[in-house]
Design a protein around this motif. Structure first.
Motif, PDB file in Angstrom:
ATOM      1  N   ILE A  22      -8.451  -8.570  -6.895  1.00  0.00           N
ATOM      2  CA  ILE A  22      -9.430  -8.075  -5.914  1.00  0.00           C
ATOM      3  C   ILE A  22      -8.820  -6.960  -5.070  1.00  0.00           C
ATOM      4  CG2 ILE A  22     -10.443  -8.753  -3.681  1.00  0.00           C
ATOM      5  CD1 ILE A  22     -12.359  -9.282  -5.821  1.00  0.00           C
ATOM      6  N   GLU A  23      -7.586  -7.158  -4.640  1.00  0.00           N
ATOM      7  CA  GLU A  23      -6.907  -6.141  -3.842  1.00  0.00           C
ATOM      8  C   GLU A  23      -6.749  -4.838  -4.642  1.00  0.00           C
ATOM      9  OE1 GLU A  23      -2.548  -5.396  -1.772  1.00  0.00           O
ATOM     10  OE2 GLU A  23      -3.101  -7.422  -2.380  1.00  0.00           O
ATOM     11  N   THR A  24      -6.378  -4.990  -5.895  1.00  0.00           N
ATOM     12  CA  THR A  24      -6.199  -3.826  -6.763  1.00  0.00           C
ATOM     13  C   THR A  24      -7.531  -3.130  -7.005  1.00  0.00           C
ATOM     14  OG1 THR A  24      -4.345  -4.959  -7.824  1.00  0.00           O
ATOM     15  CG2 THR A  24      -5.261  -3.048  -8.966  1.00  0.00           C
ATOM     16  N   ALA A  25      -8.594  -3.898  -7.200  1.00  0.00           N
ATOM     17  CA  ALA A  25      -9.920  -3.307  -7.423  1.00  0.00           C
ATOM     18  C   ALA A  25     -10.357  -2.508  -6.200  1.00  0.00           C
ATOM     19  CB  ALA A  25     -10.938  -4.405  -7.738  1.00  0.00           C
ATOM     20  N   GLY A  26     -10.125  -3.056  -5.014  1.00  0.00           N
ATOM     21  CA  GLY A  26     -10.463  -2.324  -3.787  1.00  0.00           C
ATOM     22  C   GLY A  26      -9.682  -1.029  -3.673  1.00  0.00           C
ATOM     23  N   GLU A  31      -9.145   4.932  -4.121  1.00  0.00           N
ATOM     24  CA  GLU A  31      -8.402   6.050  -4.724  1.00  0.00           C
ATOM     25  C   GLU A  31      -9.282   6.938  -5.590  1.00  0.00           C
ATOM     26  OE1 GLU A  31      -5.206   7.016  -4.307  1.00  0.00           O
ATOM     27  OE2 GLU A  31      -4.727   5.382  -2.927  1.00  0.00           O
ATOM     28  N   THR A  32     -10.242   6.342  -6.284  1.00  0.00           N
ATOM     29  CA  THR A  32     -11.074   7.117  -7.213  1.00  0.00           C
ATOM     30  C   THR A  32     -12.346   7.641  -6.570  1.00  0.00           C
ATOM     31  OG1 THR A  32     -12.266   5.153  -7.989  1.00  0.00           O
ATOM     32  CG2 THR A  32     -10.252   5.788  -9.203  1.00  0.00           C
ATOM     33  N   GLY A  33     -12.740   7.054  -5.433  1.00  0.00           N
ATOM     34  CA  GLY A  33     -13.988   7.457  -4.795  1.00  0.00           C
ATOM     35  C   GLY A  33     -15.217   6.856  -5.457  1.00  0.00           C
ATOM     36  N   ASP A  48       3.083   4.049  -8.471  1.00  0.00           N
ATOM     37  CA  ASP A  48       3.306   4.428  -7.076  1.00  0.00           C
ATOM     38  C   ASP A  48       2.275   3.833  -6.112  1.00  0.00           C
ATOM     39  OD1 ASP A  48       1.105   5.992  -7.711  1.00  0.00           O
ATOM     40  OD2 ASP A  48       2.009   7.885  -7.064  1.00  0.00           O
ATOM     41  N   TRP A  49       1.458   2.902  -6.577  1.00  0.00           N
ATOM     42  CA  TRP A  49       0.507   2.220  -5.709  1.00  0.00           C
ATOM     43  C   TRP A  49       1.140   1.013  -5.015  1.00  0.00           C
ATOM     44  CZ3 TRP A  49      -5.142   1.824  -7.904  1.00  0.00           C
ATOM     45  CH2 TRP A  49      -5.676   3.114  -8.003  1.00  0.00           C
ATOM     46  N   GLY A  50       2.429   0.954  -4.991  1.00  0.00           N
ATOM     47  CA  GLY A  50       3.125  -0.123  -4.278  1.00  0.00           C
ATOM     48  C   GLY A  50       2.875  -1.490  -4.883  1.00  0.00           C
ATOM     49  N   GLY A  51       2.449  -2.443  -4.050  1.00  0.00           N
ATOM     50  CA  GLY A  51       2.258  -3.829  -4.473  1.00  0.00           C
ATOM     51  C   GLY A  51       1.215  -4.023  -5.553  1.00  0.00           C
ATOM     52  N   VAL A  52       0.329  -3.057  -5.732  1.00  0.00           N
ATOM     53  CA  VAL A  52      -0.689  -3.178  -6.786  1.00  0.00           C
ATOM     54  C   VAL A  52      -0.430  -2.187  -7.917  1.00  0.00           C
ATOM     55  CG1 VAL A  52      -2.450  -4.124  -5.255  1.00  0.00           C
ATOM     56  CG2 VAL A  52      -2.327  -1.652  -5.595  1.00  0.00           C
ATOM     57  N   GLY A  53       0.731  -1.556  -7.910  1.00  0.00           N
ATOM     58  CA  GLY A  53       1.079  -0.603  -8.964  1.00  0.00           C
ATOM     59  C   GLY A  53       1.408  -1.299 -10.270  1.00  0.00           C
TER      60      GLY A  53
END
Length: 122
Positions: A22-26, A31-33, A48-53
């Motif tokens: 869910i966090e990654t989807a948000g 990021e994509t708009g 480079d998305w950190g914890g969801v990379g």
């Protein structure tokens, strides 16, 4: 890619795995708009998305769809996905003209009239 997906499932218990998805989807939406979750199956988030990379988001979305269709997705999880704009059926979305993964609606299916053919009357 499959190894990443399996590692996430084995290392993270179900609840943590779902929250991570869910966090990654948000983050993907921000990021994509995009305004809906129509994520291609092959999408893995950038490192480079950190914890969801490096998260296999496309596979996670596909798994949520499969569980929803099979009625095995926990009912309490559905509202969270719907708040993010989950597209439950790609086929239904294509027919209803829902936005595409790029955030723009698919081209409308139009049939322009054919010009009359000489001598046929049609």
């Amino acid at each position: 890619m499959l190894a990443q997906f399996m590692r996430l499932r084995v290392i993270n218990p179900e609840g943590a795995y779902w929250r991570h998805g869910i966090e990654t989807a948000g983050r993907w939406l921000r990021e994509t708009g995009n305004t809906v979750l129509r994520v291609p199956y092959t999408v893995v988030t950038p490192e480079d998305w950190g914890g969801v990379g490096g998260y296999p988001l496309g596979q996670w979305i596909a798994e949520q769809r499969r569980a929803y269709t099979a009625r095995t997705l926990e009912a309490g999880l559905v509202p969270g996905l719907e708040r993010l704009g989950m597209v439950w059926s790609e086929q239904d979305a294509a027919w209803t003209g829902s936005p595409s993964p790029s955030g723009t609606p698919p081209p409308a299916a139009t049939s322009s009239p054919r010009p009359p053919q000489p001598g046929t009357g049609i």
